[in-house]
Design a protein around this motif. Structure first.
Motif, mmCIF file in Angstrom:
data_model
loop_
_atom_site.group_PDB
_atom_site.id
_atom_site.type_symbol
_atom_site.label_atom_id
_atom_site.label_comp_id
_atom_site.label_asym_id
_atom_site.label_seq_id
_atom_site.Cartn_x
_atom_site.Cartn_y
_atom_site.Cartn_z
ATOM 1 N N ARG A 7 0.836 -1.208 0.000
ATOM 2 C CA ARG A 7 0.000 0.000 0.000
ATOM 3 C C ARG A 7 0.862 1.245 0.000
ATOM 4 N NH1 ARG A 7 -4.884 -1.524 -1.555
ATOM 5 N NH2 ARG A 7 -4.962 -3.678 -1.016
ATOM 6 N N TRP A 8 0.357 2.315 -0.604
ATOM 7 C CA TRP A 8 1.001 3.602 -0.405
ATOM 8 C C TRP A 8 0.891 3.910 1.077
ATOM 9 C CZ3 TRP A 8 3.714 5.252 -4.360
ATOM 10 C CH2 TRP A 8 3.322 4.914 -5.651
ATOM 11 N N PRO A 9 1.961 4.390 1.690
ATOM 12 C CA PRO A 9 1.926 4.583 3.140
ATOM 13 C C PRO A 9 0.846 5.568 3.601
ATOM 14 C CG PRO A 9 4.156 4.797 2.317
ATOM 15 C CD PRO A 9 3.279 4.718 1.136
ATOM 16 N N SER A 10 0.533 6.546 2.764
ATOM 17 C CA SER A 10 -0.489 7.518 3.175
ATOM 18 C C SER A 10 -1.197 8.035 1.939
ATOM 19 C CB SER A 10 0.166 8.696 3.903
ATOM 20 O OG SER A 10 1.032 9.353 2.998
ATOM 21 N N LYS A 11 -2.296 8.714 2.198
ATOM 22 C CA LYS A 11 -3.058 9.267 1.077
ATOM 23 C C LYS A 11 -2.237 10.328 0.343
ATOM 24 C CE LYS A 11 -7.596 10.984 -0.072
ATOM 25 N NZ LYS A 11 -7.933 9.846 -0.882
ATOM 26 N N SER A 12 -1.499 11.142 1.136
ATOM 27 C CA SER A 12 -0.723 12.207 0.493
ATOM 28 C C SER A 12 0.374 11.611 -0.401
ATOM 29 C CB SER A 12 -0.117 13.138 1.542
ATOM 30 O OG SER A 12 0.691 12.379 2.414
ATOM 31 N N SER A 13 0.955 10.482 0.035
ATOM 32 C CA SER A 13 2.007 9.884 -0.805
ATOM 33 C C SER A 13 1.406 9.347 -2.099
ATOM 34 C CB SER A 13 2.727 8.772 -0.059
ATOM 35 O OG SER A 13 1.840 7.704 0.201
ATOM 36 N N PHE A 14 0.196 8.838 -2.023
ATOM 37 C CA PHE A 14 -0.489 8.361 -3.238
ATOM 38 C C PHE A 14 -0.762 9.532 -4.187
ATOM 39 C CE2 PHE A 14 -4.916 7.535 -4.949
ATOM 40 C CZ PHE A 14 -4.480 6.843 -6.054
ATOM 41 N N ILE A 15 -1.249 10.638 -3.604
ATOM 42 C CA ILE A 15 -1.551 11.810 -4.450
ATOM 43 C C ILE A 15 -0.255 12.335 -5.088
ATOM 44 C CG2 ILE A 15 -2.378 14.206 -4.412
ATOM 45 C CD1 ILE A 15 -4.400 13.317 -2.276
ATOM 46 N N LEU A 16 0.806 12.384 -4.299
ATOM 47 C CA LEU A 16 2.093 12.873 -4.820
ATOM 48 C C LEU A 16 2.590 11.964 -5.957
ATOM 49 C CD1 LEU A 16 3.794 15.286 -3.962
ATOM 50 C CD2 LEU A 16 5.261 13.729 -2.691
ATOM 51 N N ALA A 252 -2.303 4.412 -20.520
ATOM 52 C CA ALA A 252 -1.278 3.368 -20.405
ATOM 53 C C ALA A 252 -1.446 2.538 -19.135
ATOM 54 C CB ALA A 252 0.108 4.002 -20.429
ATOM 55 N N GLY A 253 -2.472 2.816 -18.377
ATOM 56 C CA GLY A 253 -2.745 2.013 -17.178
ATOM 57 C C GLY A 253 -1.909 2.387 -15.973
ATOM 58 N N VAL A 254 -1.182 3.518 -16.057
ATOM 59 C CA VAL A 254 -0.316 3.929 -14.953
ATOM 60 C C VAL A 254 -1.132 4.187 -13.687
ATOM 61 C CG1 VAL A 254 1.086 5.866 -14.143
ATOM 62 C CG2 VAL A 254 1.512 4.883 -16.380
ATOM 63 N N PHE A 255 -2.226 4.928 -13.843
ATOM 64 C CA PHE A 255 -2.978 5.338 -12.652
ATOM 65 C C PHE A 255 -3.854 4.193 -12.134
ATOM 66 C CE2 PHE A 255 -1.840 9.077 -15.050
ATOM 67 C CZ PHE A 255 -1.103 9.734 -14.092
ATOM 68 N N VAL A 256 -4.149 3.231 -13.004
ATOM 69 C CA VAL A 256 -4.853 2.029 -12.545
ATOM 70 C C VAL A 256 -3.935 1.285 -11.569
ATOM 71 C CG1 VAL A 256 -5.952 -0.119 -13.253
ATOM 72 C CG2 VAL A 256 -6.030 1.857 -14.774
ATOM 73 N N ALA A 257 -2.669 1.113 -11.995
ATOM 74 C CA ALA A 257 -1.717 0.386 -11.148
ATOM 75 C C ALA A 257 -1.470 1.144 -9.847
ATOM 76 C CB ALA A 257 -0.408 0.190 -11.904
ATOM 77 N N TYR A 258 -1.257 2.458 -9.940
ATOM 78 C CA TYR A 258 -0.996 3.241 -8.722
ATOM 79 C C TYR A 258 -2.181 3.152 -7.757
ATOM 80 C CZ TYR A 258 3.464 5.585 -9.808
ATOM 81 O OH TYR A 258 4.789 5.874 -10.026
ATOM 82 N N ALA A 259 -3.399 3.261 -8.316
ATOM 83 C CA ALA A 259 -4.587 3.237 -7.444
ATOM 84 C C ALA A 259 -4.805 1.859 -6.823
ATOM 85 C CB ALA A 259 -5.811 3.656 -8.252
ATOM 86 N N SER A 260 -4.308 0.823 -7.507
ATOM 87 C CA SER A 260 -4.531 -0.524 -6.979
ATOM 88 C C SER A 260 -3.739 -0.759 -5.689
ATOM 89 C CB SER A 260 -4.146 -1.572 -8.025
ATOM 90 O OG SER A 260 -2.754 -1.668 -8.135
ATOM 91 N N TYR A 261 -2.800 0.143 -5.389
ATOM 92 C CA TYR A 261 -2.052 0.028 -4.142
ATOM 93 C C TYR A 261 -2.644 0.918 -3.048
ATOM 94 C CZ TYR A 261 1.260 -2.455 -7.030
ATOM 95 O OH TYR A 261 1.832 -3.363 -7.871
ATOM 96 N N ARG A 262 -3.903 1.308 -3.227
ATOM 97 C CA ARG A 262 -4.614 2.049 -2.180
ATOM 98 C C ARG A 262 -5.802 1.211 -1.735
ATOM 99 N NH1 ARG A 262 -3.364 5.315 1.545
ATOM 100 N NH2 ARG A 262 -5.352 6.385 1.683
#
Lengths: 507, 339
Positions: A7-16, A252-262
């Motif tokens: 998981r992204w450690p925090s919401k802010s790290s995910f947004i960043l 390209a599915g970048v944000f799908v992958a990033y969001a899947s770690y939230r």
């Protein structure tokens, strides 16, 4: 026995992380010329409309997919409908191609960083010191002046360049080091690198305006002065939709992958809003910085700024390089050059991180592979593919693939994603409405199901016309086939093959 | 120490690429060294050293001419040494023969390579071949079918010159640019330039375009500082034809200065402010909305109705604190402390 997903450690790290993925080097490399060719400041009206009607809905869709189905684009499309898995693979493979282009850019920026560092250590002027023609000459020592329209003849003339190959090895090692340690480490890395890159760009802005004064203002004026007639041209609108997608790395599915770690219950729409506004805002500001530098370089050459904005000079490696190369104090010149190319390297690195993570996630999700080993394989394969960029034609091949793989690949792939998800599945919309700050409704659906596919089909048709009638602008027909059609079709065939392979661990 | 196989593969590929890179760098340095050594012949006074360089030049020369396409810089440096020795005539004949073979091969092809033809021509010049004129004539014949088109370009050039400053010349000028680019922007530009009829037509087109720009610039200088659209078009035409460098420096500087603005126009400033306000405002609103959370979850929402069950544990709490673990999406864990 449980299967874990980091998981992204925090919401802010995910947004960043999302914001870092949405800021591409395109802003400096291509965007000012794109704006100048499509009506200057007037281009921002279609661009903002494209961002609102395509960029934002698509970003929300990608976040929604990742959060809802907790997987890469491949996994999400498979979970929507098993028959759609190939679209996911097509998207992931085209993302990998975009990653290869970002790596190629990093290798070039790396060579400039090295040369700047050597100039600093030796207290010598940077090798491209002088005007843009000197900087272009320096760039051309590694590059055949222009590929001929005869693709076969161009290929026969390919010669490897050792320094670029070494730079590519180092770049892939760096990517391997960053991605192998997983999402929590990426979060740490991004939270350090993004501010560094932005601070360096702020220093660069101060240097440019101090160095070039009114000439820099002229560059900004040329960038923003509107030609309202351009709004009546179809190509302006098509370019705006293309730019909204390409700059934000959508499709390209970048944000799908990033969001899947939230966490599944996380917000998607507001985060999409932040990422899109930050990405386009940075595109606008970095475009302005590049234009100011171009204005300064044009004054030094006694040329009209418009000539350098849309001319034969390479925007980054000739014009930006020469804009700092006329600083009189030699050590300051080397330091500013070093910082400029380091910032460019970092922006490309952040894009490449996002694209590589997305591709590795796709492989791991489908085949349940070990993350570190998959990262190693992806980087090794990437090194083999990008070795083509370490040749005298590599610079132009990278530019051509970067430009042409979008209309023939990612645009069509994004249109296919939107059509199938818009008309075939309601799961993402309901998930977004259950957990997100801003609900989505009929307007969002119509953007996904109608506007985006229509815009990209139009983009595709225009490019096909240019391909069949090369005199009407753009690349020659052979180059368009080799750098646009062939990679897209190859990716599609590989995607179809991969989608037929059985998924491991799906008992 | 036994490495895992995947790491071995990765290390082997990286090592091969590194070695290849170093090898290529070494080869490039070696080529520079060869050229430097050969050029040192001109200043070398020591007779034994000169003999050694002559021998080296002979080896390099023979090696290069054995290749399908020679490295022009290397072969030129070697030939410049050899032509000062007793094997000068033999070397000249060898070079001439190579160039002739290259030209014959390319001329016979349906799609000849412009660069190779040019290389052959330059090598013939280097060998001071008496047959160079014959080959240039044969190359010129390759573009004979374009001579009628060149004649039309010449007429366009005449029409533009006749109406250099007048609006009547605008349409002819647009045609002239398009027509001229067909001769110079294609893959056979060098071959076309070798045809005297085409070269002459292109030269008159260039002269007409330059004359038109000069006249329009003079009109602008007398009528005021405003940049006319026709002058901009004339410059754009020159740029398309890559003739900017043939404009006189003073005129180019004057035009560049006139085309420059020293203050942001109000429309440009308004656009910048509006774009930034929209984007910053949108981002601030989104950030505020995120901070305001948590959002009450709709208990009636059935978000997974039409999808198969997610087969990963998606409980975020379990890994929130684990900052330095690997991203596992497919790996297995035996951690039983999770809930």
């Amino acid at each position: 026995m449980k299967q874990l997903r980091d998981r992204w450690p925090s919401k802010s790290s995910f947004i960043l992380a999302a914001v870092s993925g949405a800021i591409g080097v395109n802003a400096l490399a291509r965007f000012p010329a794109e704006v100048a060719a499509h009506g200057g400041g007037a281009f921002f009206i279609p661009l903002l409309i494209a961002v609102a009607s395509a960029g934002m809905p698509m970003m929300a869709l990608e976040f929604g997919l990742g959060l809802c189905y907790q997987g890469s684009i491949v996994e999400c499309m498979r979970k929507v409908d098993k028959r759609l898995e190939w679209i996911g693979w097509w998207s992931a493979l085209l993302g990998a191609l975009a990653c290869a282009c970002a790596v190629g850019f990093m290798a070039w920026a790396g060579v400039y960083v090295y040369d700047s560092a050597m100039a600093l250590l030796a207290n010598q002027p940077v090798p491209w010191a002088g005007d843009a023609s000197v900087a272009q000459g320096y760039l051309n020592q590694y590059r055949q002046a222009a590929p001929t329209e005869d693709v076969v003849s161009s290929i026969a003339r390919i010669k490897p360049v050792g320094s670029l190959l070494l730079a590519l090895v180092l770049v892939w090692l760096l990517l391997y080091w960053a991605v192998r340690r997983g999402v929590p480490f990426l979060s740490d890395l991004i939270s350090r690198l993004l501010p560094i890159a932005l601070v360096i760009m702020a220093i660069f802005v101060i240097v440019i305006f101090r160095q070039h004064g009114l000439s820099a203002v002229d560059g900004v004026a040329q960038y923003l002065e509107p030609d309202w007639n351009a709004l009546l041209r179809m190509d302006t609108w098509i370019a705006a939709y293309g730019e909204a997608f390409r700059s934000l790395l959508l499709g390209a599915g970048v944000f799908v992958a990033y969001a899947s770690y939230r966490n599944r219950s996380d917000d998607a729409t507001a985060t999409a809003g932040i990422a899109v506004c930050a990405g386009i805002g940075m595109l606008f500001l970095l475009g302005m910085v590049a234009s100011a530098a171009i204005g300064g370089a044009a004054a030094a050459m006694s040329q009209p700024t418009s000539d350098l904005l849309t001319g034969d000079f390479d925007a980054v490696f000739a014009v930006l390089a020469s804009a700092v190369a006329d600083i009189r104090i030699v050590s300051a010149q080397a330091v500013v050059s070093l910082l400029l190319f380091l910032a460019l390297f970092l922006f490309a690195f952040l894009s490449a991180l996002a694209l590589l993570t997305s591709f590795v996630t796709a492989l791991c999700d489908k085949f349940h592979l070990d993350w570190e080993a998959t990262t190693a394989r992806a980087c090794a394969g990437g090194l083999l593919v990008t070795s083509l960029f370490s040749t005298n034609l590599g610079f132009d091949i990278r530019l051509a693939i970067d430009e042409l793989s979008f209309p023939f690949g990612l645009a069509l792939c994004a249109a296919a994603q939107c059509l199938t998800l818009g008309w075939g599945s309601d799961g993402v919309r309901r998930h977004l409405n259950a957990y997100s700050v801003f609900p989505v409704g009929g307007v969002w659906w119509s953007m996904i199901a109608v506007v985006i596919p229509a815009a990209f089909l139009a983009h595709f048709i225009v490019k096909v016309q240019q391909w069949l009638h090369p005199g009407s602008g753009g690349y020659g027909s052979g180059a368009t086939f080799a750098a646009g059609v062939l990679p897209a079709v190859t990716a599609l065939l590989i995607a179809l093959s991969l989608s037929f392979l059985p998924r491991r661990g799906s008992a | 120490m036994k490495l895992p196989s995947v790491h071995s593969v990765w290390i082997v590929i990286a090592l091969i690429a590194t070695l290849l890179g170093v090898g290529l760098l070494a080869r490039a340095k070696s080529r520079d060294g060869v050229i430097y050594s050969l050029k040192s012949y001109a200043v070398e006074k020591n007779q034994p050293e000169r003999k050694a360089i002559e021998q080296f030049a002979g080896e390099v020369f023979n090696g290069e001419l054995g290749k399908y396409i020679v490295d022009e810089k290397v072969v030129t440096a070697a030939y410049n040494v050899l032509k000062q020795t007793e094997v000068a005539e033999a070397s000249r004949q060898r070079l001439e023969l190579y160039a002739k073979n290259l030209l014959e091969r390319e001329i016979a092809l349906a799609h000849s390579d412009d660069d190779l033809l040019e290389l052959g021509d330059r090598l013939l010049a280097l060998a001071a071949s008496p047959d160079r004129g014959i080959y240039r004539g044969r190359i010129a014949m390759m573009s004979k079918e374009r001579e009628a088109e060149a004649a039309a370009l010449g007429q366009l050039a005449h029409a533009v010159s006749r109406n250099a400053g007048a609006p009547e010349g605008d349409a002819a000028f647009a045609q002239l640019v398009e027509s001229r680019l067909r001769f110079t922007a294609g893959p056979h530009a060098w071959v076309l330039r070798q045809n005297p009829a085409i070269a002459s037509a292109v030269e008159s087109a260039d002269a007409a375009a330059l004359q038109r720009f000069k006249v329009l610039l003079q009109q602008a200088q007398t009528s005021g500082p405003e940049m006319t659209p026709r002058l901009r078009d004339a410059w754009a035409g020159l740029r398309a034809m890559k003739l900017q460098d043939r404009v006189e420096a003073a005129e180019r500087t004057y035009y560049a200065a006139q085309a420059r603005v020293n203050a942001l126009p109000p429309a440009a400033f308004n656009i910048a402010v509006c774009v930034l306000m929209i984007l910053v405002g949108g981002m601030a609103y989104a950030i505020r909305s995120v901070i305001k959370g948590p959002i009450p979850i709709d208990p009636g929402a059935e978000t997974l109705e039409n999808v198969e069950p997610i087969d990963f544990d998606t409980d975020a709490e379990t890994l929130e604190a684990a900052k330095h673990r690997s991203t596992r999406v497919g790996g297995e864990s035996h951690d039983t402390t999770m809930h």
